[in-house]
Design a protein around this motif. Structure first.
Motif, PDB file in Angstrom:
ATOM      1  N   UNK A 181       0.843  -1.192   0.000  1.00 17.31           N
ATOM      2  CA  UNK A 181       0.000   0.000   0.000  1.00 17.31           C
ATOM      3  C   UNK A 181       0.877   1.241   0.000  1.00 17.31           C
ATOM      4  N   UNK A 182       0.509   2.230  -0.797  1.00 18.92           N
ATOM      5  CA  UNK A 182       1.249   3.493  -0.834  1.00 18.92           C
ATOM      6  C   UNK A 182       1.167   4.187   0.521  1.00 18.92           C
ATOM      7  N   UNK A 183       2.286   4.732   0.946  1.00 13.90           N
ATOM      8  CA  UNK A 183       2.339   5.382   2.256  1.00 13.90           C
ATOM      9  C   UNK A 183       2.486   6.897   2.179  1.00 13.90           C
ATOM     10  N   UNK A 184       2.632   7.444   0.981  1.00 11.99           N
ATOM     11  CA  UNK A 184       2.728   8.900   0.837  1.00 11.99           C
ATOM     12  C   UNK A 184       1.732   9.364  -0.217  1.00 11.99           C
ATOM     13  N   UNK A 191       6.064   5.894  -2.178  1.00 14.56           N
ATOM     14  CA  UNK A 191       6.703   4.952  -1.275  1.00 14.56           C
ATOM     15  C   UNK A 191       5.648   3.964  -0.792  1.00 14.56           C
ATOM     16  N   UNK A 192       6.099   2.761  -0.433  1.00 18.74           N
ATOM     17  CA  UNK A 192       5.171   1.680  -0.111  1.00 18.74           C
ATOM     18  C   UNK A 192       5.582   1.009   1.191  1.00 18.74           C
ATOM     19  N   UNK A 193       4.575   0.363   1.834  1.00 11.95           N
ATOM     20  CA  UNK A 193       4.861  -0.304   3.102  1.00 11.95           C
ATOM     21  C   UNK A 193       5.293  -1.755   2.942  1.00 11.95           C
ATOM     22  N   UNK A 194       5.108  -2.328   1.741  1.00  6.36           N
ATOM     23  CA  UNK A 194       5.463  -3.726   1.472  1.00  6.36           C
ATOM     24  C   UNK A 194       4.776  -4.698   2.420  1.00  6.36           C
TER      25      UNK A 194
END
Length: 530
Positions: A181-184, A191-194
Motif C-alpha cells: 500500500x502506498x504510504x505517501x 513509497x510503499x509499506x510492502x
C-alpha cells in the motif's frame, strides 16, 4: 438527546426502571433489542407498555414516562425501536456499559417524534482498507443508537474487491488483496509499506450483516462501482475489460484508466453479482452502481466497442456509459431494487426515473437532479466527506485535506430553503462518506466518524442542529465513552491520536470545492439532453 426529538415536554413524576423489568405489547421485541442492558422480560402487563398506532408513520412514536411506568405508541417496529433508543438516553451513561447496574430513575417526559428525512446514512469504504465483520456490526449498533438507518458499503474499487462470489471465485481469490500500500498519498515518487493487505466478506457474512442490520432498522446499501474503478475486477477477469490486457489490484490511490467493457458479457457478469448480493443480504431495496470518475478513452479506442455503440444508435462514449448504467438499473429493477448512482451518472443522462442520485460534487448538481425528478440523497464533499481532517492542525492524523468540523456538519441544510418546494421534496435524505485511503484501522474509523456523525444524525433526523446542540453533544460524549468509542475530543486529539510524523494536509477543502465547481460547470455545458 441526540438526535433531538421533535417535541419533548418535562413532566413532574419519575419512574424507577430496573434490569429484569417487564415489557408488554405487540412491538415488544424491538424495545427489548434496543435496551439489551435491561434484560427486559415479556409479560401481559409491565413497566414498559408498547403498542402500535397505524395512524403514525412507520418510524414515528409517542412516549410518556410517568410514575406508573413507560408507555410507547409507535407507527411500526422502527418507531418502537427508536422510542426505546430515546428511553435509553434518559438513563445514566452507565446504562451503555455491558454490565447492568441497579435501578435507574427515569425522568418524567412526554416525547412526540418522527424523522425529517427517510434516508439517514453513513458510507464506509471497505475497498481501500478492509474492515472485518465485527467492525461492521459494531458500526450498525452505533448507527442504530443515533437513529441512522442506511449503511452504504463501498465493496469494490481499484484497490480491492470485498465480497465472495461463488459464480466468479477469482474475485475473492485474487482481487481481494494487494501486495502493498502506498504510504505517501499524492506524492511522487511513491513509497510503499510492502505489507500485504486484504480481506473479504463471505456471502454468509453478508447474510449475517444484513439480518443484524435489519433487526436494528438499518438497511445495507451495497456498492459495486462501475464501469470505472475496475482494476481489482480486471486483475481476476481481464477479458471483461475494454482492452483485455492484464491488470493488478492497485497499490496506490487516485483515478485509474481501468474500465470494464460495456459489452453483453460484462452486463451478464454484473447481473450475476447482483443476484449473489441480493440473495445474501435478503431484503435489498437499493444497490449502488457508482458511475463516477470514469475515464472513457479506452472505449473510444476500441473498434469492437465503437461498433457496438453504433449498433445501439449511440453517438458517443458518454452516451454509451449512460446506456450501460441504465441497463444495469433495469436489471436491478427486475430484481426489486432501485439503482443509486453518484452525480456523474446523472450528468451523463438516460437514468431511470426511479434512480437515486448522490451529488458528491455539490448541491448545485443535486438541485438539477431533483428538478429532473430524481430522488436525491445529499452527499456533498463539504461538509459530508469525513476523510477530511477536523481541524487545520499538524496534530490531526493524516487526511486528504482540512478542515470539516462538527460545526460545519451541524450547519448543513440538506434541502436548501432557496430551492423550489418540489425540488426540496425530492431530497429524501443525507449521508456522510468515509473514504479510507488514509484510514488504515478501526480506531481511525472511530476518530473520523465521531462526533461528526452525531451532528449528521441531528441534521438527518431533526432537519437541523438547534436547541442547544453543542451542550447536548458535550453531554452525549459520556455515552460514547461508556461504549468505548475512540472519538475525536472536541478540544483536539489525545496524544496517542496525533499524527506522526507531522506532514501538511494534501489539500485544503476550499481548493477542492473550487475544482469541483469547475468540474460540474464543465460537465453541465456538455450534458446531453435527457
Amino acid at each position: 438527546m441526540i438526535p433531538r426529538p421533535e417535541l419533548l415536554t418535562d413532566l413532574s413524576a419519575s419512574f424507577q426502571l430496573s434490569p429484569g423489568a417487564t415489557v408488554s405489547g405487540d412491538l415488544l421485541d424491538a424495545v427489548r433489542l434496543a435496551l439489551p442492558v435491561l434484560d427486559l422480560r415479556p409479560g401481559d402487563s409491565g413497566e414498559i407498555d408498547v403498542r402500535r398506532d397505524p395512524g403514525l408513520g412507520e418510524e414515528a412514536y409517542r412516549m410518556t414516562v410517568g410514575s406508573r411506568g413507560v408507555e410507547i405508541v409507535a407507527g411500526g417496529r422502527a418507531g418502537a425501536f427508536y422510542a426505546a433508543q430515546s428511553l435509553h438516553q434518559l438513563l445514566p451513561d452507565a446504562s451503555y456499559r455491558l454490565s447492568p447496574g441497579s435501578a435507574w430513575s427515569v425522568p418524567g417526559v412526554r416525547i412526540e417524534d418522527a424523522p425529517r428525512f427517510a434516508w439517514r446514512g453513513l458510507h464506509l469504504d471497505v475497498a481501500r482498507h478492509f474492515f472485518p465483520k465485527r467492525e461492521i456490526l459494531r458500526l450498525v449498533d452505533l448507527m442504530a443508537m443515533h437513529k441512522l438507518n442506511r449503511l452504504h458499503l463501498h465493496l469494490a474499487d481499484d484497490q480491492g474487491w470485498r465480497v465472495e462470489s461463488r459464480a466468479y471465485p477469482l474475485l475473492h481469490e485474487i482481487s481481494s488483496h494487494r501486495p502493498r500500500t502506498a504510504t505517501n498519498p499524492g506524492r511522487e515518487p511513491a513509497t510503499y509499506d510492502d505489507v500485504p493487505h486484504g480481506g473479504y466478506y463471505t456471502l454468509d457474512d453478508l447474510a449475517e450483516i444484513g439480518a443484524y442490520a435489519r433487526a436494528r432498522c438499518v438497511t445495507i446499501v451495497p456498492e459495486i462501482d462501475v464501469p470505472g474503478h475496475a482494476s481489482a475486477i480486471l486483475a481476476a477477469y481481464p477479458a471483461l475489460g475494454a482492452t483485455g490486457e492484464p491488470h493488478d489490484v492497485l497499490d496506490r490511490w487516485g483515478i485509474s484508466r481501468a474500465i470494464l467493457s460495456p459489452l453483453p458479457p460484462t452486463v451478464e457478469f454484473l447481473t450475476t453479482i447482483f443476484d449473489e448480493l441480493i440473495g445474501a443480504l435478503g431484503e435489498t431495496p437499493y444497490v449502488h452502481i457508482g458511475g463516477d470518475e470514469v475515464v472513457l478513452d479506452r472505449w473510444a479506442e476500441s473498434a469492437e466497442i465503437a461498433a457496438y455503440r453504433d449498433s445501439l444508435g449511440l453517438a458517443s462514449a458518454n452516451d454509451l456509459q449512460a446506456w450501460f448504467l441504465r441497463r444495469l438499473a433495469d436489471a436491478l429493477a427486475e430484481r426489486g431494487a432501485r439503482a443509486v448512482v453518484w452525480d456523474e451518472a446523472f450528468v451523463s443522462g438516460r437514468l431511470r426515473a426511479d434512480t437515486v442520485v448522490m451529488p458528491w460534487r455539490g448541491m448545485g448538481v443535486g438541485r438539477r437532479a431533483a428538478a429532473a425528478g430524481h430522488d436525491v440523497v445529499a452527499t456533498p464533499v463539504f461538509p459530508l466527506y469525513f476523510d477530511y481532517a477536523e481541524a487545520s492542525s499538524p496534530d490531526e492524523p493524516m487526511a486528504i485535506g482540512d478542515a470539516i468540523t462538527v460545526s460545519d456538519v451541524a450547519a448543513f441544510g440538506p434541502a436548501p430553503e432557496e430551492w423550489a418546494e418540489e425540488e426540496r421534496a425530492r431530497v429524501i435524505g443525507v449521508q456522510a462518506q468515509l473514504w479510507t485511503e488514509r484510514v488504515p484501522d478501526a480506531r481511525t474509523v472511530d476518530y473520523r466518524l465521531w462526533p461528526r456523525s452525531c451532528a449528521l444524525a441531528e441534521v438527518a433526523w431533526a432537519g437541523s442542529a438547534a436547541g442547544g446542540f453543542d451542550e447536548r453533544l458535550e453531554r452525549h460524549l459520556g455515552r460514547l465513552d461508556a461504549i468505548g468509542v475512540e472519538y475525536r475530543p472536541l478540544a483536539g486529539p489525545h496524544p496517542w491520536q496525533r499524527r506522526r510524523p507531522h506532514r501538511p494536509a494534501v489539500v485544503d477543502v476550499s481548493d477542492v470545492m473550487t475544482r469541483i465547481d469547475a468540474m460540474t460547470h464543465d460537465a453541465e455545458s456538455t450534458r446531453p439532453s435527457v
